[in-house]
Design a protein around this motif. Structure first.
Motif, mmCIF file in Angstrom:
data_model
loop_
_atom_site.group_PDB
_atom_site.id
_atom_site.type_symbol
_atom_site.label_atom_id
_atom_site.label_comp_id
_atom_site.label_asym_id
_atom_site.label_seq_id
_atom_site.Cartn_x
_atom_site.Cartn_y
_atom_site.Cartn_z
ATOM 1 N N UNK A 189 52.821 39.401 41.379
ATOM 2 C CA UNK A 189 53.898 39.989 42.161
ATOM 3 C C UNK A 189 53.340 41.294 42.694
ATOM 4 N N UNK A 190 53.298 41.445 44.001
ATOM 5 C CA UNK A 190 52.709 42.644 44.603
ATOM 6 C C UNK A 190 53.793 43.601 45.082
ATOM 7 N N UNK A 191 53.457 44.866 45.084
ATOM 8 C CA UNK A 191 54.380 45.850 45.645
ATOM 9 C C UNK A 191 53.602 46.966 46.300
ATOM 10 N N UNK A 192 54.235 47.618 47.240
ATOM 11 C CA UNK A 192 53.667 48.798 47.875
ATOM 12 C C UNK A 192 54.721 49.895 47.836
ATOM 13 N N UNK A 193 54.278 51.133 47.683
ATOM 14 C CA UNK A 193 55.217 52.244 47.557
ATOM 15 C C UNK A 193 55.091 53.168 48.764
ATOM 16 N N UNK A 194 56.137 53.259 49.540
ATOM 17 C CA UNK A 194 56.137 54.050 50.773
ATOM 18 C C UNK A 194 56.564 55.477 50.471
ATOM 19 N N UNK A 195 55.642 56.429 50.693
ATOM 20 C CA UNK A 195 55.983 57.839 50.471
ATOM 21 C C UNK A 195 56.128 58.608 51.784
ATOM 22 N N UNK A 238 49.462 64.535 41.859
ATOM 23 C CA UNK A 238 50.085 64.146 40.589
ATOM 24 C C UNK A 238 51.487 63.592 40.802
ATOM 25 N N UNK A 239 52.195 64.122 41.771
ATOM 26 C CA UNK A 239 53.570 63.673 42.026
ATOM 27 C C UNK A 239 53.585 62.194 42.395
ATOM 28 N N UNK A 240 52.765 61.821 43.357
ATOM 29 C CA UNK A 240 52.715 60.423 43.785
ATOM 30 C C UNK A 240 52.187 59.524 42.666
ATOM 31 N N UNK A 241 51.138 59.971 41.990
ATOM 32 C CA UNK A 241 50.553 59.170 40.915
ATOM 33 C C UNK A 241 51.563 58.902 39.799
ATOM 34 N N UNK A 242 52.356 59.916 39.467
ATOM 35 C CA UNK A 242 53.363 59.768 38.423
ATOM 36 C C UNK A 242 54.437 58.765 38.839
ATOM 37 N N UNK A 243 54.875 58.875 40.094
ATOM 38 C CA UNK A 243 55.886 57.952 40.600
ATOM 39 C C UNK A 243 55.354 56.524 40.690
ATOM 40 N N UNK A 244 54.090 56.398 41.049
ATOM 41 C CA UNK A 244 53.482 55.071 41.137
ATOM 42 C C UNK A 244 53.438 54.404 39.771
ATOM 43 N N UNK A 245 53.070 55.167 38.745
ATOM 44 C CA UNK A 245 53.048 54.629 37.386
ATOM 45 C C UNK A 245 54.457 54.235 36.944
ATOM 46 N N UNK A 246 55.423 55.097 37.249
ATOM 47 C CA UNK A 246 56.806 54.806 36.877
ATOM 48 C C UNK A 246 57.328 53.553 37.548
ATOM 49 N N UNK A 247 57.012 53.394 38.833
ATOM 50 C CA UNK A 247 57.448 52.201 39.570
ATOM 51 C C UNK A 247 56.812 50.948 38.991
ATOM 52 N N UNK A 248 55.541 51.049 38.611
ATOM 53 C CA UNK A 248 54.829 49.903 38.033
ATOM 54 C C UNK A 248 55.483 49.450 36.734
ATOM 55 N N UNK A 249 55.750 50.401 35.835
ATOM 56 C CA UNK A 249 56.366 50.053 34.547
ATOM 57 C C UNK A 249 57.790 49.545 34.722
ATOM 58 N N UNK A 250 58.512 50.117 35.666
ATOM 59 C CA UNK A 250 59.886 49.670 35.919
ATOM 60 C C UNK A 250 59.908 48.220 36.391
ATOM 61 N N UNK A 251 59.039 47.894 37.344
ATOM 62 C CA UNK A 251 59.005 46.528 37.861
ATOM 63 C C UNK A 251 58.485 45.544 36.825
ATOM 64 N N UNK A 252 57.482 45.951 36.062
ATOM 65 C CA UNK A 252 56.951 45.068 35.021
ATOM 66 C C UNK A 252 58.028 44.741 33.995
ATOM 67 N N UNK A 253 58.827 45.739 33.633
ATOM 68 C CA UNK A 253 59.910 45.534 32.676
ATOM 69 C C UNK A 253 61.003 44.643 33.267
ATOM 70 N N UNK A 254 61.343 44.897 34.520
ATOM 71 C CA UNK A 254 62.412 44.141 35.176
ATOM 72 C C UNK A 254 62.081 42.657 35.303
#
Length: 205
Positions: free
Chosen positions: A93-99, A148-164
């Motif tokens: 499952x792929x995702x991209x994060x638009x900042x 760091x801001x983007x990297x932190x959000x990217x990690x958070x999005x990854x874990x959120x989607x993996x959990x979901x």
């Protein structure tokens, strides 16, 4: 200021942690070579890891749609990783994060990838106003790792989607051959949320 340069790379004595061997080769070059050798040794275990990812996906659900999660930037590293993942029979499952700073060419490349390889894509859109607010705080603070801001959000999005989606494995592309040298004093870990909040509140206070 007289600086001693590494005889193999472009680093010099301005790097706080640098040391040299008897031939003038720096410790970062030695670390990079060690990492490349470890990767070569690990290649023999690739089939084992592919099987484990597939098996873990089936344990969740025999008819699972996805057995791994992948973030796509549109660059060479993530594109190559996705190509190999699909060829090895994985179901990502792929995702991209638009900042708000995505290059149109990267977005176009991502669409070509997922359409050609026939994999699903989720577009993760940030709260741009809040993102810019936190990023501005980092720039104002003059700290070393403004990404760091983007990297932190990217990690958070990854874990959120993996959990979901009940996905155990997250694949990430990287290139040790070209991006393995980084002095600790040039950056700061992006996962320190306490540090991030402190910077934000002090700079917006």
């Amino acid at each position: 200021m007289n600086l001693t340069f590494c005889t193999k790379c472009c680093l010099d004595g301005s790097v706080a942690e640098i040391t040299y061997d008897s031939e003038g080769v720096c410790n970062f070059c030695h670390s990079a070579q060690k990492a490349l050798k470890e990767i070569e040794l690990e290649k023999s275990n690739l089939d084992k890891w592919i099987k484990k990812i597939k098996d873990d996906g089936r344990k969740k659900n025999k008819n699972t749609k996805y057995d791994c999660l992948m973030g796509l930037s549109g660059g060479v590293d993530s594109a190559t990783t996705l190509h190999y993942a699909v060829n090895f029979g994985l179901k990502p499952l792929c995702f991209t994060m638009d900042n708000g700073y995505n290059d149109p060419r990267s977005d176009e490349n991502i669409l070509r990838l997922v359409e050609t390889l026939k994999v699903p894509l989720y577009r993760y859109v940030l709260n741009i106003n809040r993102y810019e607010e936190v990023r501005a705080a980092y720039l104002k603070a003059g700290v070393v790792n403004v990404e760091a801001v983007y990297d932190n959000l990217l990690a958070g999005a990854s874990y959120q989607m993996a959990s979901e989606y009940g996905i155990k494995w997250i694949l990430s592309g990287g290139n040790v051959a070209t991006e393995s040298i980084m002095s600790p004093s040039w950056s700061y870990r992006s996962g320190d949320l306490v540090n991030m909040k402190d910077i934000y509140f002090k700079m917006t206070g």
